[in-house]
Design an enzyme around this catalytic site. Structure first.
Site, PDB file in Angstrom:
ATOM      1  N   GLU A 152       0.852  -1.188   0.000  1.00  0.00           N
ATOM      2  CA  GLU A 152       0.000   0.000   0.000  1.00  0.00           C
ATOM      3  C   GLU A 152       0.889   1.238   0.000  1.00  0.00           C
ATOM      4  O   GLU A 152       1.876   1.310   0.737  1.00  0.00           O
ATOM      5  CB  GLU A 152      -0.905   0.000   1.232  1.00  0.00           C
ATOM      6  CG  GLU A 152      -1.744   1.264   1.397  1.00  0.00           C
ATOM      7  CD  GLU A 152      -2.633   1.213   2.636  1.00  0.00           C
ATOM      8  OE1 GLU A 152      -3.000   0.092   3.061  1.00  0.00           O
ATOM      9  OE2 GLU A 152      -2.949   2.287   3.192  1.00  0.00           O
ATOM     10  N   GLU A 157      -2.869  11.109   3.361  1.00  0.00           N
ATOM     11  CA  GLU A 157      -3.914  10.826   4.334  1.00  0.00           C
ATOM     12  C   GLU A 157      -3.995  11.997   5.306  1.00  0.00           C
ATOM     13  O   GLU A 157      -2.984  12.607   5.634  1.00  0.00           O
ATOM     14  CB  GLU A 157      -3.613   9.538   5.113  1.00  0.00           C
ATOM     15  CG  GLU A 157      -3.956   8.260   4.391  1.00  0.00           C
ATOM     16  CD  GLU A 157      -3.842   7.056   5.306  1.00  0.00           C
ATOM     17  OE1 GLU A 157      -4.883   6.496   5.695  1.00  0.00           O
ATOM     18  OE2 GLU A 157      -2.694   6.689   5.637  1.00  0.00           O
TER      19      GLU A 157
END
Length: 274
Positions: A152, A157
């Site tokens: 990932e 974020e």
């Protein structure tokens, strides 16, 4: 005659020597950012639902491995639409399929994926405690190997209870948040909920660099993590995901402010260069 031939030969050698720097110049110039080739983009110019040739949807309200509170919908303009040249991903407080919030999670899986390159998104983030937007990538083999073995890459974020702190992270089988061994860094950015900022990675065979507004703030190196698939699964194709989650193990650490909804992430464009 011999003298003339020798002089001509010398002149030819001098001419070739003078030209040799021009022969090698294109090779060295390939490292200059301006020479990147745009290979995929969505400028979000056509109003309506997102382009179905570029984006699919993940659907459901199973918590997504993080105890998230939203139900992700498909082809529902209330949650994902193109408006005024921007992609809008909107999280809403409403009863839907047994959940109290709705949102959208768009992805290029099954349509387009990439191995290496610069991936960037110009975005403005939602505001408020309980919001959790992300621009991120998963390995193409995620459906067969599962997470975190597939790898990932979190290009961006942000959690609303810590406004202005943007995170860039990678997760692998050896290094991931379940083990508290993920590799990443945070950077403080002003006006993330009111202004657009450019979130990007530059991904090569041996490193992934993270940028905000073209300023590099973190680099993860293959030589540091290791060469095995469990340590560095980033030698395969990855697909892109855009979403806004509500609450969850991280986004909901300080609860969810029920007075702020709806909240949206706006994306001006997404571009991929190689």
């Amino acid at each position: 005659m011999k003298t003339v031939m020798i002089m001509n030969a010398l002149a030819l050698l001098i001419l070739l020597a003078c030209k040799s720097p021009d022969v090698t110049a294109p090779t060295s110039s390939t490292t200059v950012p301006g020479t990147r080739k745009l290979i995929w983009a969505d400028e979000f110019e056509k109003a309506g639902l997102p382009d179905s040739t570029k984006w699919g949807y993940e659907v459901g309200g199973n918590g997504w491995g993080n105890n998230e509170l939203q139900y992700y919908t498909a082809r529902r303009p209330e949650n994902a639409r193109i408006e005024n040249g921007k992609l809008i991903i909107e999280a809403r407080k409403e009863a839907y399929q047994g959940k109290n919030y709705t949102s959208a999670r768009l992805l290029t899986q099954g349509k387009t994926n990439w191995t290496y390159g610069r991936i960037e998104a110009m975005a403005k983030l939602p505001k408020g405690v309980g919001t959790w937007p992300a621009v991120w990538m998963l390995g193409k083999n995620s459906s067969t190997t599962g997470w975190p073995r597939c790898g990932e890459i979190d290009i961006m974020e942000h959690v609303g209870f810590d406004e202005g702190v943007v995170h860039g992270t990678v997760h692998t089988e050896a290094y991931n948040h379940s083990k508290k061994t993920e590799k990443g860094m945070a950077v403080s950015i002003q006006n993330v909920t009111t202004d657009f900022h450019l979130y990007a990675i530059e991904w090569t065979t041996d490193q992934i660099n993270f940028f905000v507004d073209d300023q590099k703030y973190y680099s993860v190196q293959k030589s540091d993590l290791g060469n095995t698939e469990a340590q560095w699964p980033f030698d395969q194709s990855f697909f892109l995901i855009l979403n806004v989650a509500v609450g969850g193990n991280w986004g909901g650490q300080k609860g969810v402010d029920e007075t702020i909804w709806p909240q949206r992430m706006e994306v001006d464009y997404v571009r991929v260069y190689q």
